[in-house]
Design a protein around this motif. Structure first.
Motif, PDB file in Angstrom:
ATOM      1  N   SER A 233       4.888  -7.579   4.772  1.00 43.42           N
ATOM      2  CA  SER A 233       3.838  -6.799   5.417  1.00 43.42           C
ATOM      3  C   SER A 233       3.581  -7.324   6.824  1.00 43.42           C
ATOM      4  CB  SER A 233       2.542  -6.868   4.602  1.00 43.42           C
ATOM      5  OG  SER A 233       1.477  -6.246   5.277  1.00 43.42           O
ATOM      6  N   ASP A 234       3.280  -6.390   7.743  1.00 38.94           N
ATOM      7  CA  ASP A 234       2.892  -6.723   9.113  1.00 38.94           C
ATOM      8  C   ASP A 234       1.484  -6.221   9.359  1.00 38.94           C
ATOM      9  OD1 ASP A 234       5.578  -7.673  10.267  1.00 38.94           O
ATOM     10  OD2 ASP A 234       6.082  -5.711   9.414  1.00 38.94           O
ATOM     11  N   SER A 235       0.748  -6.956  10.210  1.00 36.94           N
ATOM     12  CA  SER A 235      -0.627  -6.553  10.485  1.00 36.94           C
ATOM     13  C   SER A 235      -1.106  -7.154  11.801  1.00 36.94           C
ATOM     14  CB  SER A 235      -1.566  -7.003   9.357  1.00 36.94           C
ATOM     15  OG  SER A 235      -2.912  -6.740   9.673  1.00 36.94           O
ATOM     16  N   LEU A 236      -1.875  -6.356  12.533  1.00 38.31           N
ATOM     17  CA  LEU A 236      -2.658  -6.910  13.626  1.00 38.31           C
ATOM     18  C   LEU A 236      -3.934  -7.502  13.045  1.00 38.31           C
ATOM     19  CD1 LEU A 236      -2.293  -4.073  16.292  1.00 38.31           C
ATOM     20  CD2 LEU A 236      -0.974  -6.193  16.121  1.00 38.31           C
ATOM     21  N   PHE A 237      -4.556  -8.438  13.742  1.00 37.22           N
ATOM     22  CA  PHE A 237      -5.773  -9.040  13.202  1.00 37.22           C
ATOM     23  C   PHE A 237      -6.686  -9.462  14.341  1.00 37.22           C
ATOM     24  CE2 PHE A 237      -2.978 -12.727  13.753  1.00 37.22           C
ATOM     25  CZ  PHE A 237      -3.826 -13.639  14.367  1.00 37.22           C
ATOM     26  N   PHE A 238      -7.929  -9.695  13.996  1.00 38.87           N
ATOM     27  CA  PHE A 238      -8.883 -10.325  14.897  1.00 38.87           C
ATOM     28  C   PHE A 238      -9.647 -11.363  14.096  1.00 38.87           C
ATOM     29  CE2 PHE A 238     -11.385  -7.034  12.926  1.00 38.87           C
ATOM     30  CZ  PHE A 238     -12.652  -7.588  12.793  1.00 38.87           C
ATOM     31  N   THR A 266      -0.879  -5.218   3.326  1.00 38.32           N
ATOM     32  CA  THR A 266      -0.787  -4.472   2.075  1.00 38.32           C
ATOM     33  C   THR A 266       0.620  -4.598   1.519  1.00 38.32           C
ATOM     34  OG1 THR A 266      -2.461  -2.876   2.792  1.00 38.32           O
ATOM     35  CG2 THR A 266      -1.029  -2.227   0.966  1.00 38.32           C
ATOM     36  N   THR A 267       0.732  -5.103   0.309  1.00 37.95           N
ATOM     37  CA  THR A 267       2.000  -5.172  -0.411  1.00 37.95           C
ATOM     38  C   THR A 267       2.020  -4.043  -1.431  1.00 37.95           C
ATOM     39  OG1 THR A 267       2.093  -7.575  -0.159  1.00 37.95           O
ATOM     40  CG2 THR A 267       3.480  -6.594  -1.865  1.00 37.95           C
ATOM     41  N   ASN A 268       2.908  -3.065  -1.213  1.00 35.53           N
ATOM     42  CA  ASN A 268       3.016  -1.924  -2.122  1.00 35.53           C
ATOM     43  C   ASN A 268       3.921  -2.274  -3.296  1.00 35.53           C
ATOM     44  OD1 ASN A 268       1.466  -0.090  -0.452  1.00 35.53           O
ATOM     45  ND2 ASN A 268       3.218  -0.124   0.948  1.00 35.53           N
ATOM     46  N   ILE A 269       3.414  -2.064  -4.505  1.00 34.69           N
ATOM     47  CA  ILE A 269       4.140  -2.425  -5.725  1.00 34.69           C
ATOM     48  C   ILE A 269       4.411  -1.149  -6.519  1.00 34.69           C
ATOM     49  CG2 ILE A 269       4.097  -3.782  -7.847  1.00 34.69           C
ATOM     50  CD1 ILE A 269       2.073  -5.624  -6.425  1.00 34.69           C
ATOM     51  N   ASP A 270       5.678  -0.885  -6.761  1.00 40.04           N
ATOM     52  CA  ASP A 270       6.083   0.300  -7.526  1.00 40.04           C
ATOM     53  C   ASP A 270       6.965  -0.160  -8.686  1.00 40.04           C
ATOM     54  OD1 ASP A 270       7.016   2.657  -8.574  1.00 40.04           O
ATOM     55  OD2 ASP A 270       7.457   3.568  -6.617  1.00 40.04           O
ATOM     56  N   ASN A 271       6.404  -0.149  -9.875  1.00 44.14           N
ATOM     57  CA  ASN A 271       7.128  -0.573 -11.081  1.00 44.14           C
ATOM     58  C   ASN A 271       7.254   0.597 -12.045  1.00 44.14           C
ATOM     59  OD1 ASN A 271       8.506  -2.497 -12.555  1.00 44.14           O
ATOM     60  ND2 ASN A 271       6.675  -3.152 -13.680  1.00 44.14           N
ATOM     61  N   SER A 272       7.525   1.775 -11.496  1.00 46.01           N
ATOM     62  CA  SER A 272       7.624   2.987 -12.319  1.00 46.01           C
ATOM     63  C   SER A 272       8.910   2.993 -13.143  1.00 46.01           C
ATOM     64  CB  SER A 272       7.588   4.230 -11.430  1.00 46.01           C
ATOM     65  OG  SER A 272       6.392   4.282 -10.680  1.00 46.01           O
ATOM     66  N   THR A 273       8.865   3.709 -14.250  1.00 45.41           N
ATOM     67  CA  THR A 273      10.022   3.889 -15.120  1.00 45.41           C
ATOM     68  C   THR A 273      10.283   5.382 -15.266  1.00 45.41           C
ATOM     69  OG1 THR A 273       8.711   3.960 -17.146  1.00 45.41           O
ATOM     70  CG2 THR A 273       9.406   1.788 -16.357  1.00 45.41           C
ATOM     71  N   HIS A 284      -4.162  -8.490   1.303  1.00 46.14           N
ATOM     72  CA  HIS A 284      -4.675  -9.745   1.859  1.00 46.14           C
ATOM     73  C   HIS A 284      -5.439  -9.390   3.131  1.00 46.14           C
ATOM     74  CE1 HIS A 284      -1.466 -11.426  -0.713  1.00 46.14           C
ATOM     75  NE2 HIS A 284      -2.243 -12.508  -0.756  1.00 46.14           N
ATOM     76  N   ASN A 285      -6.761  -9.444   3.062  1.00 43.96           N
ATOM     77  CA  ASN A 285      -7.586  -8.981   4.169  1.00 43.96           C
ATOM     78  C   ASN A 285      -8.235 -10.100   4.978  1.00 43.96           C
ATOM     79  OD1 ASN A 285      -7.071  -6.277   3.655  1.00 43.96           O
ATOM     80  ND2 ASN A 285      -8.766  -6.115   2.197  1.00 43.96           N
ATOM     81  N   THR A 286      -8.353 -11.291   4.423  1.00 42.18           N
ATOM     82  CA  THR A 286      -8.964 -12.399   5.147  1.00 42.18           C
ATOM     83  C   THR A 286      -8.158 -13.672   4.940  1.00 42.18           C
ATOM     84  OG1 THR A 286     -10.440 -12.885   3.282  1.00 42.18           O
ATOM     85  CG2 THR A 286     -11.303 -11.467   5.040  1.00 42.18           C
ATOM     86  N   LEU A 287      -8.186 -14.513   5.953  1.00 43.30           N
ATOM     87  CA  LEU A 287      -7.518 -15.811   5.898  1.00 43.30           C
ATOM     88  C   LEU A 287      -8.469 -16.849   6.485  1.00 43.30           C
ATOM     89  CD1 LEU A 287      -5.025 -17.607   5.440  1.00 43.30           C
ATOM     90  CD2 LEU A 287      -4.205 -16.915   7.704  1.00 43.30           C
ATOM     91  N   HIS A 288      -8.870 -17.805   5.641  1.00 44.58           N
ATOM     92  CA  HIS A 288      -9.802 -18.853   6.056  1.00 44.58           C
ATOM     93  C   HIS A 288      -9.032 -20.157   6.251  1.00 44.58           C
ATOM     94  CE1 HIS A 288     -13.287 -16.357   4.869  1.00 44.58           C
ATOM     95  NE2 HIS A 288     -12.495 -15.951   3.882  1.00 44.58           N
ATOM     96  N   SER A 289      -9.389 -20.896   7.311  1.00 49.61           N
ATOM     97  CA  SER A 289      -8.694 -22.157   7.603  1.00 49.61           C
ATOM     98  C   SER A 289      -9.676 -23.201   8.107  1.00 49.61           C
ATOM     99  CB  SER A 289      -7.604 -21.955   8.666  1.00 49.61           C
ATOM    100  OG  SER A 289      -6.629 -21.028   8.236  1.00 49.61           O
TER     101      SER A 289
END
Length: 298
Positions: A233-238, A266-273, A284-289
């Motif tokens: 996933s790629d994302s811009l952030f502030f 956003t990681t899209n998960i498709d496990n359809s049969t 993953h919306n926040t990253l604390h350090s």
């Protein structure tokens, strides 16, 4: 005749020597550091007289009223109640001159009482490391999807380079890497920061960040032989940050800071049969350090 007398008096005031500016008063010695920093920003030195109750802060001397008025206009940016003091009381004048003569002014003794390297202009590089945590949220859109909750906590590393301005602002460009057992973040960003008045060798600061983030997976979020998923996933952030610098020497400083990034990974998960549609997303919306590091000032 009256005009001539007034004119002579005006000239005597205009070109009288040894004018000082009464800047402010301070009740505690710890306050002198902040006052000194502000005066230095406008190019003025600091003198003070200590009595039983407070420190009386002056700057000067000025050779004539014109130079003292120009200095006063600059000083009033930080000290609006500052005023010119003619210093006609000989006893007080002698005390102040003794301070100038014996102490060589506080600005010359700055290595002992005041240390303001953080408010000087110049470039710097820095390295930091610490603990980071990325909060994740799993949302099912259709069917049933079971995931292996990723380990989103780990040790992060930061490299940066920037420039300090005399007014307390500084800018930097940075690279941050966080690698856990399951995922990895690679962030490239710029920050705009402001350093507040330093207390002895400690300088608090606050900043804003903006940049680009790349999320990669080492271990997939689902157990499947051939999952149809877009894991990366790629994302811009502030984000925002707050920290404290500690000046060790003229060139080296240590820092501790906390920062929080707001992302849209956003990681899209498709496990359809063949018989069921199983789709979900992991965000993953926040990253604390929380980081510790060292900074070298050129």
């Amino acid at each position: 005749m009256k005009f001539f007398v007034v004119f002579i008096l005006f000239l005597s005031l205009l070109f009288s020597a040894d004018n000082y500016i009464l800047v402010t008063k301070a009740t505690k010695k710890a306050h002198l550091n902040s006052i000194y920093s502000k005066l230095k920003r406008v190019g003025e030195k600091m003198l003070y007289i200590k009595n039983s109750r407070s420190y009386i802060i002056y700057t000067g001397p000025y050779g004539n009223a014109l130079s003292s008025k120009k200095a006063l206009s600059r000083i009033r940016y930080y000290f609006p109640h500052a005023k010119i003091s003619m210093r006609k009381q000989e006893q007080k004048s002698d005390v102040l001159q003794q301070k100038v003569k014996n102490k060589k002014t506080d600005s010359e003794n700055s290595s002992q009482l005041f240390y303001t390297n953080n408010h000087k202009s110049g470039s710097f590089i820095k390295f930091g490391t610490g603990f980071s945590s990325a909060v994740s949220t799993h949302s099912i859109e259709s069917g049933t999807v079971k995931i292996n909750e990723p380990n989103s906590n780990g040790i992060s590393y930061t490299l940066g380079a920037g420039y300090n301005f005399k007014n307390g602002f500084f800018i930097s460009t940075n690279y941050m890497h966080l690698n856990t057992d399951d995922i990895a973040f690679d962030n490239i960003y710029a920050s705009l920061n402001y350093k507040f008045e330093n207390i002895k060798k400690f300088t608090p600061y606050f900043g804003l960040m903006s940049g680009y983030s790349r999320l990669g997976w080492s271990v997939g979020p689902i157990d499947s032989v051939d999952p149809v998923s877009n894991n990366n996933s790629d994302s811009l952030f502030f984000g925002t940050l707050a920290g404290v610098l500690y000046e060790s020497t003229e060139n080296f400083s240590y820092f501790i800071n906390y920062d929080c990034l707001f992302m849209q990974h956003t990681t899209n998960i498709d496990n359809s049969t063949a018989t069921s549609i199983n789709i979900s997303s992991l965000k993953h919306n926040t990253l604390h350090s929380l980081k510790l590091g060292i900074q070298y000032n050129f």
